[in-house]
Motif scaffolding. Sequence first.
Motif, mmCIF file in Angstrom:
data_model
loop_
_atom_site.group_PDB
_atom_site.id
_atom_site.type_symbol
_atom_site.label_atom_id
_atom_site.label_comp_id
_atom_site.label_asym_id
_atom_site.label_seq_id
_atom_site.Cartn_x
_atom_site.Cartn_y
_atom_site.Cartn_z
ATOM 1 N N ARG A 121 -6.137 -26.856 -5.762
ATOM 2 C CA ARG A 121 -5.158 -25.782 -5.929
ATOM 3 C C ARG A 121 -5.823 -24.537 -6.489
ATOM 4 O O ARG A 121 -5.517 -23.412 -6.093
ATOM 5 C CB ARG A 121 -4.043 -26.246 -6.873
ATOM 6 N N GLU A 122 -6.705 -24.737 -7.433
ATOM 7 C CA GLU A 122 -7.464 -23.630 -8.019
ATOM 8 C C GLU A 122 -8.952 -23.927 -7.827
ATOM 9 O O GLU A 122 -9.502 -24.776 -8.519
ATOM 10 C CB GLU A 122 -7.139 -23.487 -9.508
ATOM 11 N N PRO A 123 -9.603 -23.276 -6.875
ATOM 12 C CA PRO A 123 -11.007 -23.554 -6.609
ATOM 13 C C PRO A 123 -11.863 -23.474 -7.870
ATOM 14 O O PRO A 123 -11.686 -22.590 -8.715
ATOM 15 C CB PRO A 123 -11.395 -22.457 -5.607
ATOM 16 N N LEU B 129 -19.338 -28.550 -6.823
ATOM 17 C CA LEU B 129 -20.735 -28.973 -6.942
ATOM 18 C C LEU B 129 -20.837 -30.482 -7.146
ATOM 19 O O LEU B 129 -21.638 -31.157 -6.482
ATOM 20 C CB LEU B 129 -21.389 -28.248 -8.112
ATOM 21 N N ILE B 130 -20.007 -31.039 -8.037
ATOM 22 C CA ILE B 130 -20.048 -32.470 -8.305
ATOM 23 C C ILE B 130 -19.548 -33.248 -7.085
ATOM 24 O O ILE B 130 -20.091 -34.312 -6.748
ATOM 25 C CB ILE B 130 -19.225 -32.821 -9.550
ATOM 26 N N HIS B 131 -18.542 -32.727 -6.414
ATOM 27 C CA HIS B 131 -18.042 -33.358 -5.186
ATOM 28 C C HIS B 131 -19.171 -33.452 -4.152
ATOM 29 O O HIS B 131 -19.384 -34.505 -3.528
ATOM 30 C CB HIS B 131 -16.876 -32.543 -4.633
ATOM 31 N N LEU B 132 -19.910 -32.364 -3.976
ATOM 32 C CA LEU B 132 -20.996 -32.353 -2.991
ATOM 33 C C LEU B 132 -22.141 -33.261 -3.435
ATOM 34 O O LEU B 132 -22.684 -34.031 -2.619
ATOM 35 C CB LEU B 132 -21.499 -30.918 -2.800
ATOM 36 N N ALA B 133 -22.511 -33.198 -4.710
ATOM 37 C CA ALA B 133 -23.591 -34.052 -5.213
ATOM 38 C C ALA B 133 -23.239 -35.529 -5.060
ATOM 39 O O ALA B 133 -24.086 -36.353 -4.698
ATOM 40 C CB ALA B 133 -23.875 -33.720 -6.679
ATOM 41 N N ASP B 134 -21.997 -35.873 -5.321
ATOM 42 C CA ASP B 134 -21.525 -37.254 -5.173
ATOM 43 C C ASP B 134 -21.678 -37.716 -3.726
ATOM 44 O O ASP B 134 -22.193 -38.801 -3.444
ATOM 45 C CB ASP B 134 -20.062 -37.326 -5.623
ATOM 46 N N ASN B 135 -21.237 -36.883 -2.792
ATOM 47 C CA ASN B 135 -21.333 -37.239 -1.376
ATOM 48 C C ASN B 135 -22.783 -37.357 -0.921
ATOM 49 O O ASN B 135 -23.138 -38.277 -0.171
ATOM 50 C CB ASN B 135 -20.587 -36.211 -0.525
ATOM 51 N N LEU B 136 -23.632 -36.439 -1.376
ATOM 52 C CA LEU B 136 -25.047 -36.497 -1.003
ATOM 53 C C LEU B 136 -25.679 -37.809 -1.469
ATOM 54 O O LEU B 136 -26.419 -38.448 -0.721
ATOM 55 C CB LEU B 136 -25.802 -35.310 -1.608
ATOM 56 N N CYS B 137 -25.367 -38.197 -2.707
ATOM 57 C CA CYS B 137 -25.999 -39.402 -3.261
ATOM 58 C C CYS B 137 -25.439 -40.675 -2.636
ATOM 59 O O CYS B 137 -26.158 -41.672 -2.509
ATOM 60 C CB CYS B 137 -25.849 -39.418 -4.783
ATOM 61 N N HIS B 138 -24.173 -40.659 -2.229
ATOM 62 C CA HIS B 138 -23.653 -41.791 -1.458
ATOM 63 C C HIS B 138 -24.387 -41.868 -0.113
ATOM 64 O O HIS B 138 -24.770 -42.960 0.343
ATOM 65 C CB HIS B 138 -22.153 -41.639 -1.227
ATOM 66 N N LEU C 237 -15.482 -29.671 3.381
ATOM 67 C CA LEU C 237 -16.261 -28.590 3.978
ATOM 68 C C LEU C 237 -15.984 -27.274 3.265
ATOM 69 O O LEU C 237 -16.890 -26.465 3.053
ATOM 70 C CB LEU C 237 -15.920 -28.464 5.462
ATOM 71 N N ALA C 238 -14.734 -27.078 2.836
ATOM 72 C CA ALA C 238 -14.371 -25.838 2.136
ATOM 73 C C ALA C 238 -15.149 -25.702 0.831
ATOM 74 O O ALA C 238 -15.593 -24.612 0.459
ATOM 75 C CB ALA C 238 -12.870 -25.816 1.861
#
Length: 281
Positions: A213-215, A221-230, A247-248
């Motif tokens: 709701r509020e970027p 950053l943590i969302h992307l880092a989590d996905n990368l490490c998975h 993606l957003a």
Amino acid sequence: MKVKEAAESLQRVRELPSLRGVVLDLLGSLNDPQADVESVSAKVALDQAITAKLLRLANSPFFGLSRQITSVNDAAAIVGLRSLRNIAVAAALVDAFDPQRCPAFALRPFWRHAIGVALAAEAMAPLCELEAATAFSAGLLHDIGRLALALALPETYSELLQWQQEQDLPLLEAEQSRLGLTHCEAGAQLAEQWLLPPQLIRCIALHHQTELREPDLLVDLIHLADNLCHALDLGGDPGDAVPVFSLAGWQRLGLSNAQLLAVCKQTETRHESLCQALAIC
């Protein structure tokens, strides 16, 4: 019924013991502009277990130093405030929880993944004009709700994990179905009890959300880092799966493919030596 189950689960989480005082002090100092190497070193030196791991890490290939480090002050002078605090927090957290409480919960893959996310977040933070020390701590703690649920509800969570595997469900879906709440909610509750900085609480609560709701760039950053490490399988869990990706969030961070590849390489290079130094092998 789920409302009652969720309330009972959260109450059990609230009853978990707090972290050692030195760890909470170190995490709290992320928001303290007056924090310096001397004050942080003094706090670390009060805890013999943390000091021992810090010295082992300072003398490990992770830093590749040319001389022997024998004191917290020596380590602080060489690795700096940011690394000193991050390493001390990681060392303390790894030893803070009893793995026998919930044998079905794979503690080694959990911490290996958490360390990977912390390193990836730390590497990406300067590229996004974010503070690297805060990113490291947020990455380290992002899944703390999984550990909280395993410790607070060992039998129930063991059954949940078994059922999740049998049904081949995403973890969040299994948690919501069986407990009425997710590890994100449980982790945020625990972080609030520990009086952690608000930005860390938000990352713990929202790191799996693909639409905010509020970027918030740190959450992204943590969302992307989590996905990368998975995707890199740094946890080494055979049943691991990559969560749904935002993606957003990636677009808001403004990172290129080349930058992400460099982050992945740097994270993989540093990951094993840090895990070995923290005895997560």
